[in-house]
Design an enzyme around this catalytic site. Structure first.
Site, PDB file in Angstrom:
ATOM      1  N   LEU A   8      -2.184  78.846  77.604  1.00  0.00           N
ATOM      2  CA  LEU A   8      -3.553  78.275  77.783  1.00  0.00           C
ATOM      3  C   LEU A   8      -3.296  77.413  76.109  1.00  0.00           C
ATOM      4  O   LEU A   8      -3.262  77.474  75.722  1.00  0.00           O
ATOM      5  CB  LEU A   8      -4.458  79.246  77.254  1.00  0.00           C
ATOM      6  CG  LEU A   8      -5.080  80.407  78.684  1.00  0.00           C
ATOM      7  CD1 LEU A   8      -6.238  81.212  78.478  1.00  0.00           C
ATOM      8  CD2 LEU A   8      -4.436  79.911  80.021  1.00  0.00           C
ATOM      9  N   ALA A  10      -5.656  73.623  76.946  1.00  0.00           N
ATOM     10  CA  ALA A  10      -6.855  73.269  77.586  1.00  0.00           C
ATOM     11  C   ALA A  10      -7.568  72.612  76.473  1.00  0.00           C
ATOM     12  O   ALA A  10      -7.582  71.585  76.406  1.00  0.00           O
ATOM     13  CB  ALA A  10      -7.411  74.061  78.757  1.00  0.00           C
ATOM     14  N   ARG A  15     -11.624  70.896  65.092  1.00  0.00           N
ATOM     15  CA  ARG A  15     -10.868  70.893  63.897  1.00  0.00           C
ATOM     16  C   ARG A  15      -9.806  70.966  63.055  1.00  0.00           C
ATOM     17  O   ARG A  15      -9.818  70.109  62.109  1.00  0.00           O
ATOM     18  CB  ARG A  15     -11.351  72.646  63.564  1.00  0.00           C
ATOM     19  CG  ARG A  15     -12.884  73.416  63.235  1.00  0.00           C
ATOM     20  CD  ARG A  15     -12.856  74.762  63.292  1.00  0.00           C
ATOM     21  NE  ARG A  15     -12.647  75.133  64.262  1.00  0.00           N
ATOM     22  CZ  ARG A  15     -11.904  76.574  64.602  1.00  0.00           C
ATOM     23  NH1 ARG A  15     -11.909  77.470  63.512  1.00  0.00           N
ATOM     24  NH2 ARG A  15     -11.525  77.119  65.595  1.00  0.00           N
ATOM     25  N   GLY A  77     -14.338  78.299  79.822  1.00  0.00           N
ATOM     26  CA  GLY A  77     -13.042  79.400  79.317  1.00  0.00           C
ATOM     27  C   GLY A  77     -11.908  80.499  79.363  1.00  0.00           C
ATOM     28  O   GLY A  77     -11.847  79.439  80.806  1.00  0.00           O
ATOM     29  N   THR A  78     -11.544  80.888  78.216  1.00  0.00           N
ATOM     30  CA  THR A  78      -9.894  81.245  78.907  1.00  0.00           C
ATOM     31  C   THR A  78      -9.569  81.966  80.264  1.00  0.00           C
ATOM     32  O   THR A  78      -8.587  82.318  80.912  1.00  0.00           O
ATOM     33  CB  THR A  78      -9.707  82.879  78.076  1.00  0.00           C
ATOM     34  OG1 THR A  78     -10.735  83.057  77.874  1.00  0.00           O
ATOM     35  CG2 THR A  78     -10.248  81.727  76.524  1.00  0.00           C
ATOM     36  N   GLY A 144     -12.925  88.623  68.930  1.00  0.00           N
ATOM     37  CA  GLY A 144     -13.139  89.733  69.902  1.00  0.00           C
ATOM     38  C   GLY A 144     -12.842  90.641  69.646  1.00  0.00           C
ATOM     39  O   GLY A 144     -12.024  91.352  68.292  1.00  0.00           O
ATOM     40  N   ARG A 335      22.128  53.947  57.893  1.00  0.00           N
ATOM     41  CA  ARG A 335      20.768  53.736  58.610  1.00  0.00           C
ATOM     42  C   ARG A 335      21.484  54.080  59.978  1.00  0.00           C
ATOM     43  O   ARG A 335      22.309  54.060  60.258  1.00  0.00           O
ATOM     44  CB  ARG A 335      20.261  52.574  58.190  1.00  0.00           C
ATOM     45  CG  ARG A 335      19.499  52.421  57.133  1.00  0.00           C
ATOM     46  CD  ARG A 335      19.113  51.108  56.649  1.00  0.00           C
ATOM     47  NE  ARG A 335      18.616  50.582  58.368  1.00  0.00           N
ATOM     48  CZ  ARG A 335      18.302  49.184  57.692  1.00  0.00           C
ATOM     49  NH1 ARG A 335      18.899  48.538  56.355  1.00  0.00           N
ATOM     50  NH2 ARG A 335      17.848  48.436  59.044  1.00  0.00           N
ATOM     51  N   LYS A 353      24.508  50.349  57.803  1.00  0.00           N
ATOM     52  CA  LYS A 353      24.155  49.917  59.417  1.00  0.00           C
ATOM     53  C   LYS A 353      24.827  49.457  60.139  1.00  0.00           C
ATOM     54  O   LYS A 353      25.430  48.448  60.097  1.00  0.00           O
ATOM     55  CB  LYS A 353      22.862  48.974  59.212  1.00  0.00           C
ATOM     56  CG  LYS A 353      21.506  48.836  59.948  1.00  0.00           C
ATOM     57  CD  LYS A 353      20.910  47.267  60.511  1.00  0.00           C
ATOM     58  CE  LYS A 353      22.151  46.995  60.892  1.00  0.00           C
ATOM     59  NZ  LYS A 353      21.633  45.468  61.779  1.00  0.00           N
ATOM     60  N   TYR A 368      26.133  46.284  50.700  1.00  0.00           N
ATOM     61  CA  TYR A 368      26.001  46.426  51.841  1.00  0.00           C
ATOM     62  C   TYR A 368      26.976  46.098  53.044  1.00  0.00           C
ATOM     63  O   TYR A 368      27.449  44.836  52.922  1.00  0.00           O
ATOM     64  CB  TYR A 368      24.121  45.792  51.930  1.00  0.00           C
ATOM     65  CG  TYR A 368      23.277  45.486  53.319  1.00  0.00           C
ATOM     66  CD1 TYR A 368      23.204  47.004  54.042  1.00  0.00           C
ATOM     67  CD2 TYR A 368      23.223  43.899  53.929  1.00  0.00           C
ATOM     68  CE1 TYR A 368      23.098  46.742  55.448  1.00  0.00           C
ATOM     69  CE2 TYR A 368      22.781  44.500  55.040  1.00  0.00           C
ATOM     70  CZ  TYR A 368      22.770  45.614  56.217  1.00  0.00           C
ATOM     71  OH  TYR A 368      21.853  45.407  57.338  1.00  0.00           O
TER      72      TYR A 368
HETATM   73  C1  UD1 Z   1     -11.041  84.158  72.001  1.00  0.00           C
HETATM   74  C2  UD1 Z   1     -10.815  85.568  72.803  1.00  0.00           C
HETATM   75  C3  UD1 Z   1     -11.470  86.482  71.603  1.00  0.00           C
HETATM   76  C4  UD1 Z   1      -9.676  86.469  71.069  1.00  0.00           C
HETATM   77  C5  UD1 Z   1      -9.273  84.951  70.084  1.00  0.00           C
HETATM   78  C6  UD1 Z   1      -8.479  85.685  69.093  1.00  0.00           C
HETATM   79  C7  UD1 Z   1     -11.983  85.380  74.722  1.00  0.00           C
HETATM   80  C8  UD1 Z   1     -12.920  84.890  75.606  1.00  0.00           C
HETATM   81  N1  UD1 Z   1     -11.438  85.319  73.142  1.00  0.00           N
HETATM   82  O1  UD1 Z   1     -11.923  83.783  71.439  1.00  0.00           O
HETATM   83  O2  UD1 Z   1     -11.300  87.728  71.525  1.00  0.00           O
HETATM   84  O3  UD1 Z   1      -9.995  87.552  69.800  1.00  0.00           O
HETATM   85  O4  UD1 Z   1      -9.587  83.852  70.895  1.00  0.00           O
HETATM   86  O5  UD1 Z   1      -7.728  83.934  68.548  1.00  0.00           O
HETATM   87  O6  UD1 Z   1     -10.478  84.861  75.209  1.00  0.00           O
HETATM   88  N2  UD1 Z   1      -8.294  77.259  76.206  1.00  0.00           N
HETATM   89  C9  UD1 Z   1      -8.169  76.803  77.637  1.00  0.00           C
HETATM   90  N3  UD1 Z   1      -9.585  76.436  78.255  1.00  0.00           N
HETATM   91  C10 UD1 Z   1     -10.360  76.860  78.175  1.00  0.00           C
HETATM   92  C11 UD1 Z   1     -10.848  77.445  76.738  1.00  0.00           C
HETATM   93  C12 UD1 Z   1     -10.295  77.716  75.656  1.00  0.00           C
HETATM   94  O7  UD1 Z   1      -7.043  76.322  77.445  1.00  0.00           O
HETATM   95  O8  UD1 Z   1     -11.843  76.578  78.807  1.00  0.00           O
HETATM   96  C13 UD1 Z   1      -7.383  77.616  75.170  1.00  0.00           C
HETATM   97  C14 UD1 Z   1      -7.750  76.930  73.557  1.00  0.00           C
HETATM   98  O9  UD1 Z   1      -6.849  75.869  74.138  1.00  0.00           O
HETATM   99  C15 UD1 Z   1      -7.047  77.900  72.902  1.00  0.00           C
HETATM  100  C16 UD1 Z   1      -6.810  79.564  73.582  1.00  0.00           C
HETATM  101  O10 UD1 Z   1      -7.743  79.236  74.686  1.00  0.00           O
HETATM  102  O11 UD1 Z   1      -5.880  77.772  72.558  1.00  0.00           O
HETATM  103  C17 UD1 Z   1      -8.780  80.331  73.209  1.00  0.00           C
HETATM  104  O12 UD1 Z   1     -10.035  79.636  73.236  1.00  0.00           O
HETATM  105  P1  UD1 Z   1     -10.523  79.864  72.170  1.00  0.00           P
HETATM  106  O13 UD1 Z   1     -12.130  79.101  72.082  1.00  0.00           O
HETATM  107  O14 UD1 Z   1     -10.989  79.730  70.824  1.00  0.00           O
HETATM  108  O15 UD1 Z   1     -11.020  81.464  71.791  1.00  0.00           O
HETATM  109  P2  UD1 Z   1     -11.541  81.700  71.027  1.00  0.00           P
HETATM  110  O16 UD1 Z   1     -13.293  81.570  70.760  1.00  0.00           O
HETATM  111  O17 UD1 Z   1     -10.756  81.932  69.846  1.00  0.00           O
END
Ligand code: UD1
Ligand code: CA
Length: 460
Positions: A8, A10, A15, A77-78, A144, A335, A353, A368
């Site tokens: 993942l 995306a 930050r 979301g993930t 989590g 170079r 160079k 040079y």
């Molecule tokens: C997630 C976990 C959490 C865990 C933590 C560890 C979930 C809901 N929660 O939380 O339990 O403790 O990681 O670091 O999975 N991403 C996507 N698409 C999305 C959302 C996220 O690609 O729609 C990718 C982000 O780029 C990132 C990763 O997934 O690399 C984690 O996403 P993030 O939103 O940071 O999850 P956490 O809140 O950290």
């Protein structure tokens, strides 16, 4: 068991406060995400699938054919992110490993042991839906929590925002790394309920499995491998850990690193046995060092080949080839397109160079050479300069074998100095010099040959 990886990547990485997508920030000469891709290549038996969104074109351009890309158009979301990989992976894998593009410290060994655990448990019971890693740490913020029942079995994961006070106090945490039974995963991903935050949490799959009477197994992971990178502070911390890992591998393979805390070697660099890296050395990009070389102190070598027994001291070397037994420095600069043949010696304050220096050339001080070809065993006197640029174009200088260039010679290109010729100190060479001729002056002219009486001492 056919094992596929979904990475993942995306998220936007706000930050980082950067114009560059988070997962492309470099770590030891590689974009962050490439560390995860390499890990996945070592664990899976097929090209990893990368879920991209923010900065997708840049990510694709950098990784090329090392991954298959699927786009997550909205960051829901993930769970939703993993679902984007379903069309390409369905029917292609028995196990699906989920990891992240911002977790470069995660080692292949760790993920492989998770996959092995899953394979064993799956064989023991077809009810096994997934295996996951967990970590225990005193500061659980941002993770989590892993909830277990009275028998100690994992029953679900609760996101921090949704925790009861008791759950918040739990110290067993979810790093987010799972190995799923592929069939079960694809059947159930679509059933994740929408969270209060408006996301589909992959973590909900754990509770769903348990509710269906499926098995979830967990195994501990090393804490320092699962720290995701969210800020540039994390980036620097990860770089420090990776640098040591890279140096450790070189040391175990026979390279002496005098001070690992002050040595910076990119991931792809290769170094031969018995070479020594002194403090302040940076070896970057596609660089290769032979055996018994001594590099440093304080030298930077970028995208270069350095032969065996070379010595590079307090110098900068970029896009260069140094064949065996060469020396440069202190304070030399090679170079783009510099090529030193075997045994070339460059002393202090030399710059080269786009030039070839044949074996045995000596260039001791303050010189040079640009766009030049220098024959074997030529001596380049102190302060020699190729005037290779006329304000509009670059021109070449050719110096034949065995030439002696006197101190402070200016070679006004295009110009050729024939083999065995010599230039006097301070000569400004504007015309070609025939072989075995001595030229002096401004502009340089052949010297009047002195009569050779062989009787000079007597006649004086
Ligand atoms: C997630 C976990 C959490 C865990 C933590 C560890 C979930 C809901 N929660 O939380 O339990 O403790 O990681 O670091 O999975 N991403 C996507 N698409 C999305 C959302 C996220 O690609 O729609 C990718 C982000 O780029 C990132 C990763 O997934 O690399 C984690 O996403 P993030 O939103 O940071 O999850 P956490 O809140 O950290
Ligand atoms: Ca995170």
């Amino acid at each position: 068991m056919r094992t596929a990886n979904v990475i993942l990547a995306a998220g936007s990485g706000t930050r980082m406060k950067s114009d560059l997508p988070k997962v492309l920030h470099p770590l030891l000469g590689r974009p962050m995400v490439a560390w995860t891709v390499e890990m996945a290549e070592a664990v899976g038996d097929q090209q990893p699938v990368l879920v991209v969104g923010h900065g997708k074109e840049q990510v694709k351009a950098l990784l090329g054919d090392r991954a298959e890309f699927v786009e997550q158009k909205e960051l829901l979301g993930t769970g939703h992110a993993v679902q984007q990989a379903a069309p390409v992976l369905q029917g292609r894998a028995d196990a699906v490993v989920v990891t992240y593009g911002d977790m470069p410290l995660l080692r292949a060994e760790t993920v492989r042991s998770l996959v092995d655990l899953f394979a064993r448990e799956r064989q023991a019971s077809v009810q096994t839906a997934l295996a996951m890693l967990t970590v225990v740490r005193d500061y659980p913020q941002g993770f989590g929590r892993v909830v277990r029942d009275a028998q100690g079995e994992v029953v679900r994961i609760v996101e921090e925002a949704d925790c009861t006070p008791q759950q918040r106090a739990l110290r067993e945490l979810n790093p987010g790394i799972y190995c799923f039974d592929a069939e079960w995963l694809w059947q159930n991903l679509g059933q994740i309920p929408l969270s209060a935050k408006g996301e589909y949490y992959l973590t909900d799959m754990v509770g769903m499995a348990v509710e269906q009477g499926r098995r979830v197994v967990a195994t501990p992971a090393p804490l320092d491998e699962v720290n995701g990178i969210n800020t540039r502070v994390h980036l620097a911390e990860a770089a420090q850990i990776l640098r040591y890992r890279v140096l450790e591998a070189h040391m175990l393979a026979g390279v002496t690193v005098v001070d690992p805390a002050a040595t910076y070697v990119d991931a792809e660099v290769r170094i031969g046995r018995d070479s020594v890296l002194l403090p302040g050395v940076m070896l970057e990009g596609d660089t290769q060092i032979g055996e018994h070389a001594q590099i440093g102190p304080y030298s930077r070598i970028v995208n270069s080949r350095i032969g065996s027994r070379c010595r590079v001291q307090n110098s900068v070397v970029e896009d260069t080839i140094m064949e065996d037994d060469c020396q440069i420095g202190p304070f030399g600069h090679l170079r783009k397109g510099a090529h030193l043949g075997c045994g070339v010696h460059m002393g202090n304050f030399g710059e080269v160079k786009n030039s070839y220096l044949a074996p045995g050339v000596k260039m001791g001080h303050f010189s040079y050479l640009g766009d030049a070809q220098v024959g074997e065993n030529v001596n380049i006197g102190a302060w020699t300069i190729t005037c290779n640029y006329d304000g509009a174009r670059k021109h070449r200088t050719v110096i034949g074998e065995g030439v002696f260039i006197g101190s402070d010679t200016l070679l006004v290109a295009p110009v050729e100095v024939g083999e065995g010729a010599k230039t006097g100190a301070g000569a400004v060479v504007t015309h070609d010099v025939p072989p075995h001729t001595v030229v002096v002056g401004v502009p340089a002219r052949p010297m009047n040959p002195k009569p050779h009486t062989g009787e000079r001492s007597k006649s004086a």
